[in-house]
Design a protein around this motif. Structure first.
Motif, PDB file in Angstrom:
ATOM      1  N   ARG B  60       0.859  -1.184   0.000  1.00 34.25           N
ATOM      2  CA  ARG B  60       0.000   0.000   0.000  1.00 34.25           C
ATOM      3  C   ARG B  60       0.889   1.226   0.000  1.00 34.25           C
ATOM      4  N   ARG B  61       0.579   2.168  -0.903  1.00 35.08           N
ATOM      5  CA  ARG B  61       1.437   3.351  -0.986  1.00 35.08           C
ATOM      6  C   ARG B  61       1.410   4.159   0.302  1.00 35.08           C
ATOM      7  N   ASP B  62       0.280   4.095   1.053  1.00 33.37           N
ATOM      8  CA  ASP B  62       0.208   4.858   2.295  1.00 33.37           C
ATOM      9  C   ASP B  62       0.806   4.095   3.487  1.00 33.37           C
ATOM     10  N   TRP B  63       1.095   2.808   3.319  1.00 35.38           N
ATOM     11  CA  TRP B  63       1.685   2.011   4.404  1.00 35.38           C
ATOM     12  C   TRP B  63       3.185   1.796   4.205  1.00 35.38           C
ATOM     13  N   HIS B  64       3.539   1.463   2.970  1.00 29.70           N
ATOM     14  CA  HIS B  64       4.913   1.028   2.699  1.00 29.70           C
ATOM     15  C   HIS B  64       5.756   2.133   2.098  1.00 29.70           C
ATOM     16  N   PRO B  65       6.898   2.446   2.711  1.00 28.24           N
ATOM     17  CA  PRO B  65       7.833   3.330   2.025  1.00 28.24           C
ATOM     18  C   PRO B  65       8.135   2.730   0.649  1.00 28.24           C
ATOM     19  N   ALA B  66       8.267   3.581  -0.372  1.00 28.25           N
ATOM     20  CA  ALA B  66       8.458   3.089  -1.740  1.00 28.25           C
ATOM     21  C   ALA B  66       9.659   2.159  -1.848  1.00 28.25           C
ATOM     22  N   LYS B  67      10.711   2.500  -1.117  1.00 31.61           N
ATOM     23  CA  LYS B  67      11.927   1.694  -1.181  1.00 31.61           C
ATOM     24  C   LYS B  67      11.671   0.288  -0.628  1.00 31.61           C
ATOM     25  N   ALA B  68      10.862   0.221   0.433  1.00 32.62           N
ATOM     26  CA  ALA B  68      10.511  -1.085   1.005  1.00 32.62           C
ATOM     27  C   ALA B  68       9.663  -1.879   0.010  1.00 32.62           C
ATOM     28  N   ALA B  69       8.738  -1.203  -0.678  1.00 37.09           N
ATOM     29  CA  ALA B  69       7.903  -1.904  -1.675  1.00 37.09           C
ATOM     30  C   ALA B  69       8.787  -2.491  -2.774  1.00 37.09           C
ATOM     31  N   GLY B  70       9.782  -1.732  -3.213  1.00 39.78           N
ATOM     32  CA  GLY B  70      10.708  -2.233  -4.231  1.00 39.78           C
ATOM     33  C   GLY B  70      11.553  -3.385  -3.714  1.00 39.78           C
ATOM     34  N   VAL B 197      12.448   5.499   7.322  1.00 42.01           N
ATOM     35  CA  VAL B 197      13.135   4.313   7.828  1.00 42.01           C
ATOM     36  C   VAL B 197      14.560   4.378   7.313  1.00 42.01           C
ATOM     37  N   THR B 198      15.499   4.576   8.206  1.00 41.68           N
ATOM     38  CA  THR B 198      16.874   4.744   7.731  1.00 41.68           C
ATOM     39  C   THR B 198      17.673   3.450   7.823  1.00 41.68           C
ATOM     40  N   ASP B 199      17.315   2.620   8.793  1.00 46.92           N
ATOM     41  CA  ASP B 199      18.078   1.382   8.969  1.00 46.92           C
ATOM     42  C   ASP B 199      17.240   0.203   8.511  1.00 46.92           C
ATOM     43  N   LYS B 200      17.765  -0.541   7.532  1.00 44.15           N
ATOM     44  CA  LYS B 200      16.982  -1.658   7.008  1.00 44.15           C
ATOM     45  C   LYS B 200      16.960  -2.843   7.955  1.00 44.15           C
ATOM     46  N   ASP B 201      17.940  -2.887   8.868  1.00 44.81           N
ATOM     47  CA  ASP B 201      17.967  -4.009   9.806  1.00 44.81           C
ATOM     48  C   ASP B 201      16.825  -3.863  10.799  1.00 44.81           C
ATOM     49  N   GLY B 202      16.338  -4.993  11.274  1.00 42.33           N
ATOM     50  CA  GLY B 202      15.276  -4.950  12.273  1.00 42.33           C
ATOM     51  C   GLY B 202      13.927  -4.605  11.680  1.00 42.33           C
TER      52      GLY B 202
END
Lengths: 330, 330
Positions: B60-70, B197-202
């Motif tokens: 969902r564009r309103d839930w997921h940062p675009a980078k996370a969706a990719g 979201v700056t840190d992808k870990d966690g």
């Protein structure tokens, strides 16, 4: 959405799996695993192409018989393989359906016939359905994406980038007939969904015939002929020839009087979806794999600030040919 | 639609092509030709997987940062390759955008970041973007379909169908953490789009880490251990283990107390999207490619009218484990 009320994808996948048949030939593992496994022959390279077929962008349920939509969906990718000189190895179909599509007879029947269109052309082309994905479509449109893998002998793939100055420019078959049939469809959109289309011949828009045999013959050609580049005519001659020139860093001149017409000159230049092959080379015969081949022009040196494609009109005047074929708006 | 008013796909393809970089490694010809060309090593087989990522179905564009969706879009396919023991060879991204998406900054930025998410994970996984398709989306949703090709030494692919009676059942990492983060997201949908979201870990839901190195180590294992089958945990342990049992014609018993929990037991059993690997075999070490491996049960003979998967609950009782993981409704 309530899981009790709609068909789940598992049942659908099971039915597709049955219809796809067992793995075989280059397809070692098909539907049912995390991924499909293909076994290429000895020293070959793998050719990959993907094509969306989205309802209301690429087809319309009220215009296109479902079988034609399925056929067209696969034909686009097969034509790309043909343009590389590749032999098809496997088809992968991703299909997203709006919730409830499979609950009612019209939706179920449409999907069945769409699949039939894909599978019939796959069979005729000697390739099996090896996998894909299924999902709920977010809107009301049926969404398909088709992937084709093919193989070519190592280093032999026909590229857009190989055209050489002095090459002749050749096309297979005739150009423009698909655009003519699309006009017939626009004028009477229900023409083909109202009356059943029983004969696939003579329907260049609904049931195009990818030139796989020509493509494979082009890379096998020994003797004196030499093929340097190829592209399939999907967006239209004006656009596709410009693509080829851009990738090869060359220019082209074509002669309107030489173009084998399947409609008017404009249909032939900008219509698209003919799925004929355009290729460049030297000493090309007039027929390849039983298909007529016509020389329509030649490759020239690219010059700064000059249009890449020029056309000699029937009155003898020369004019830039602008790429007026299909482009998606995003 | 008026072609003057919207960005055409050519400009977009040109920018993607620049960002994808030059062909190299197994990718001989990338974006720009009728199809991509991949050169597999000597005696290898090709593994193919395709995954839709459709707005409002998968993200969902309103839930997921675009980078996370990719990132998630590519991670699904990489995880399938991992489960086959394959090395990634090429990524193919088909992307359909609603008309006008690229005209305004928010849409353009979203697509840019989505691509960044795909390309960053591709780079980290040693694979290049080799092609795909672009189109106008028929509705308001962004539609992506991603294809991954990988290679495995001939005959070595880890299949779902290879599990043998007596095999131990093993999983990598912990299970359930992705479902826990999805719950956090459901409770506060803008949590991650509001704050960067700056840190992808966690972030096991937003930025899952496919187990490519484990998969490849599994097929390389010499010595005494023997791996017979594998699947990735994308739909949830209950569903994926049932798939593996069905393909292998076996049954399984797992012990709730042995499952390495990343959330509650229910998260671990039915949550899905952990992208850990489940595999069966003998003499399996406790760590593979630096990742913890846990034995959670064993493969048994399938019996008529018996559930394929049984779970021993913490109180010692044994109960059928029904497949309650994700299934698309169509």
């Amino acid at each position: 959405m309530n899981k009790q009320h709609h068909q789940g994808e598992r049942k659908f996948i099971q039915s597709v799996r049955t219809r796809a048949g067992r793995a075989g030939g280059p397809l070692r593992v098909g539907i049912g695993d995390d991924a499909a496994v293909l076994r290429p022959k000895g020293k070959s390279e793998i050719v990959v192409t993907t094509d969306f077929s989205l309802e209301n962008t690429h087809f319309r349920r009220d215009w296109h018989p479902a079988k034609a939509a399925g056929h067209r969906c696969l034909a686009r990718g097969l034509s790309d393989l043909a343009a590389m000189g590749a032999r098809p190895m496997g088809v992968f179909l991703s299909l997203a359906l709006p919730v409830g599509t499979m609950d009612k007879a019209p939706g179920r029947k449409w999907v069945d016939n769409f699949l039939e269109g894909v599978l019939e052309l796959a069979k005729a082309s000697g390739v099996k359905l090896g996998g894909g994905d299924t999902a709920t479509a977010p809107g009301k449109e049926i969404l398909a994406d088709i992937v084709l893998l093919g193989s070519v002998p190592r280093g032999k793939a026909l590229l857009r980038s190989g055209a050489k100055v002095g090459d002749g420019i050749y096309v297979t078959g005739t150009l423009g007939a698909a655009a003519v049939e699309l006009e017939v469809l626009s004028d009477d959109p229900k023409k083909f969904t109202r009356a059943k289309v029983t004969d696939k011949d003579g329907h260049p828009h609904l049931f195009p015939k990818p030139r796989l045999n020509v493509g494979r013959a082009l890379i096998r050609r020994a003797g004196t002929s030499k093929i340097n580049s190829a592209i399939d005519l999907s967006d239209g001659l004006s656009t596709d020839l410009a693509h080829l020139c851009a990738e090869s860093g060359v220019a082209a001149i074509i002669d309107a009087k030489l173009i084998p017409l399947g409609g008017t000159l404009l249909h032939a230049l900008h219509g698209g979806e003919d799925y004929e092959l355009l290729f460049t080379g030297k000493k090309v015969p007039k027929q390849i794999a039983g298909v007529k081949v016509t020389r329509i022009g030649k490759i020239q040196k690219a010059k700064k600030n000059q249009p890449p494609v020029v056309i000699r009109m029937p009155d003898g005047s020369e004019t830039p040919l602008l790429a007026r074929g299909w482009e998606h708006q995003i």
